[in-house]
Motif scaffolding. Structure first.
Motif, PDB file in Angstrom:
ATOM      1  N   ILE A  48      18.420  28.398 -14.378  1.00  0.00           N
ATOM      2  CA  ILE A  48      19.223  27.191 -14.214  1.00  0.00           C
ATOM      3  C   ILE A  48      19.853  27.157 -12.820  1.00  0.00           C
ATOM      4  N   SER A  49      20.325  28.281 -12.345  1.00  0.00           N
ATOM      5  CA  SER A  49      20.956  28.322 -11.022  1.00  0.00           C
ATOM      6  C   SER A  49      19.974  27.920  -9.931  1.00  0.00           C
ATOM      7  N   ALA A  50      18.739  28.420 -10.022  1.00  0.00           N
ATOM      8  CA  ALA A  50      17.718  28.033  -9.049  1.00  0.00           C
ATOM      9  C   ALA A  50      17.410  26.538  -9.178  1.00  0.00           C
ATOM     10  N   ALA A  51      17.356  26.037 -10.402  1.00  0.00           N
ATOM     11  CA  ALA A  51      17.069  24.617 -10.623  1.00  0.00           C
ATOM     12  C   ALA A  51      18.174  23.734 -10.039  1.00  0.00           C
ATOM     13  N   LYS A  52      19.418  24.182 -10.114  1.00  0.00           N
ATOM     14  CA  LYS A  52      20.517  23.412  -9.517  1.00  0.00           C
ATOM     15  C   LYS A  52      20.337  23.313  -8.005  1.00  0.00           C
ATOM     16  N   CYS A  53      19.928  24.413  -7.377  1.00  0.00           N
ATOM     17  CA  CYS A  53      19.663  24.389  -5.935  1.00  0.00           C
ATOM     18  C   CYS A  53      18.489  23.466  -5.626  1.00  0.00           C
ATOM     19  N   GLU A  54      17.453  23.532  -6.447  1.00  0.00           N
ATOM     20  CA  GLU A  54      16.297  22.665  -6.222  1.00  0.00           C
ATOM     21  C   GLU A  54      16.682  21.189  -6.314  1.00  0.00           C
ATOM     22  N   ALA A  55      17.534  20.856  -7.270  1.00  0.00           N
ATOM     23  CA  ALA A  55      17.974  19.470  -7.410  1.00  0.00           C
ATOM     24  C   ALA A  55      18.758  19.025  -6.172  1.00  0.00           C
ATOM     25  N   LYS A  56      19.614  19.893  -5.647  1.00  0.00           N
ATOM     26  CA  LYS A  56      20.380  19.562  -4.439  1.00  0.00           C
ATOM     27  C   LYS A  56      19.451  19.419  -3.234  1.00  0.00           C
ATOM     28  N   LEU A  57      18.502  20.334  -3.110  1.00  0.00           N
ATOM     29  CA  LEU A  57      17.538  20.244  -2.011  1.00  0.00           C
ATOM     30  C   LEU A  57      16.690  18.978  -2.143  1.00  0.00           C
ATOM     31  N   GLY A  58      16.279  18.681  -3.361  1.00  0.00           N
ATOM     32  CA  GLY A  58      15.493  17.474  -3.600  1.00  0.00           C
ATOM     33  C   GLY A  58      16.238  16.229  -3.160  1.00  0.00           C
ATOM     34  N   ALA A  59      17.527  16.176  -3.446  1.00  0.00           N
ATOM     35  CA  ALA A  59      18.335  15.012  -3.064  1.00  0.00           C
ATOM     36  C   ALA A  59      18.442  14.889  -1.542  1.00  0.00           C
ATOM     37  N   ILE A  60      18.597  16.010  -0.858  1.00  0.00           N
ATOM     38  CA  ILE A  60      18.689  15.963   0.601  1.00  0.00           C
ATOM     39  C   ILE A  60      17.360  15.501   1.202  1.00  0.00           C
ATOM     40  N   TYR A  61      16.263  16.064   0.713  1.00  0.00           N
ATOM     41  CA  TYR A  61      14.952  15.648   1.232  1.00  0.00           C
ATOM     42  C   TYR A  61      14.671  14.178   0.910  1.00  0.00           C
ATOM     43  N   CYS A  62      15.080  13.742  -0.268  1.00  0.00           N
ATOM     44  CA  CYS A  62      14.877  12.347  -0.656  1.00  0.00           C
ATOM     45  C   CYS A  62      15.658  11.422   0.277  1.00  0.00           C
ATOM     46  N   ALA A  63      16.900  11.778   0.591  1.00  0.00           N
ATOM     47  CA  ALA A  63      17.707  10.977   1.499  1.00  0.00           C
ATOM     48  C   ALA A  63      17.078  10.903   2.888  1.00  0.00           C
ATOM     49  N   ARG A  64      16.321  11.934   3.242  1.00  0.00           N
ATOM     50  CA  ARG A  64      15.618  11.956   4.528  1.00  0.00           C
ATOM     51  C   ARG A  64      14.261  11.253   4.461  1.00  0.00           C
ATOM     52  N   LYS A  65      13.938  10.738   3.284  1.00  0.00           N
ATOM     53  CA  LYS A  65      12.648  10.069   3.040  1.00  0.00           C
ATOM     54  C   LYS A  65      11.473  11.045   3.122  1.00  0.00           C
ATOM     55  N   ASP A  66      11.754  12.321   2.882  1.00  0.00           N
ATOM     56  CA  ASP A  66      10.706  13.351   2.836  1.00  0.00           C
ATOM     57  C   ASP A  66      10.350  13.577   1.373  1.00  0.00           C
ATOM     58  N   PHE A  67       9.612  12.623   0.827  1.00  0.00           N
ATOM     59  CA  PHE A  67       9.318  12.625  -0.610  1.00  0.00           C
ATOM     60  C   PHE A  67       8.330  13.710  -1.008  1.00  0.00           C
ATOM     61  N   ASP A  68       7.481  14.134  -0.070  1.00  0.00           N
ATOM     62  CA  ASP A  68       6.532  15.199  -0.381  1.00  0.00           C
ATOM     63  C   ASP A  68       7.239  16.534  -0.581  1.00  0.00           C
ATOM     64  N   SER A  69       8.382  16.708   0.039  1.00  0.00           N
ATOM     65  CA  SER A  69       9.189  17.911  -0.192  1.00  0.00           C
ATOM     66  C   SER A  69      10.120  17.727  -1.382  1.00  0.00           C
ATOM     67  N   SER A  70      10.639  16.517  -1.527  1.00  0.00           N
ATOM     68  CA  SER A  70      11.631  16.238  -2.555  1.00  0.00           C
ATOM     69  C   SER A  70      11.056  16.261  -3.966  1.00  0.00           C
ATOM     70  N   LEU A  71       9.970  15.557  -4.177  1.00  0.00           N
ATOM     71  CA  LEU A  71       9.438  15.354  -5.523  1.00  0.00           C
ATOM     72  C   LEU A  71       9.111  16.658  -6.260  1.00  0.00           C
TER      73      LEU A  71
END
Length: 164
Positions: A82-105
């Protein structure tokens, strides 16, 4: 002392005093590292600093802390913790905000899988935000059916949490 500094930092963050919050939490992290405190405590400190920086609007700096936290959480509990998944969700949001969907998704999708396997009642808000992020990624990739599906799941999670 590190626990007290960490709590003080979190309070400053709640008061939107981000500079002081980061300063206190970095002091706590430095103490934890120097004393050889458990890696999980160090990872928690790193994650907290990432959250504060992200809330402060310093996504580039937050990204570094979330990446570091993810590495430690994976070492401690594996990729499906779960702890790793929380980090992944935060990273996903940052990449999504940068429009880097291939990293975010992929980050969002993996975090979602981990959270869905976890049967804790307090994950609705996190899962809803992950569905939101997935929907955003699909929307900007012009995959509208998938976006609709994700947004519908987001709405369903919010209804479970808050009612109609």
């Amino acid at each position: 002392m590190s626990i007290c500094l960490s709590h003080i930092g979190k309070i400053h963050a709640r008061k939107l005093e981000y500079s002081e919050a980061v300063h206190k939490c970095k002091m706590a992290l430095k103490i934890r590292v120097s004393l050889g405190e458990p890696e999980h405590d160090i990872a928690d400190s790193v994650f907290n600093i990432g959250n504060i920086l992200n809330d402060w609007g310093k996504a580039d700096e937050a990204l570094e802390y979330f990446q570091q936290g993810l590495k430690i959480f994976i070492l401690l509990g594996g990729e499906d913790s779960i702890s790793a998944a929380k980090c992944e969700a935060k990273l996903g949001a940052i990449y999504c905000a940068r429009k880097d969907f291939d990293s975010s998704l992929p980050l969002f999708l993996h975090a979602l899988r981990v959270f869905e396997e976890e049967n804790e009642e307090d994950v609705h808000t996190v899962v809803a935000s992950i569905h939101q992020g997935i929907g955003d990624c699909y929307y900007y990739k012009c995959e509208y059916d998938r976006a609709l599906e994700s947004f519908a799941k987001c709405l369903q999670m919010h209804k479970l949490e808050h009612g109609d």
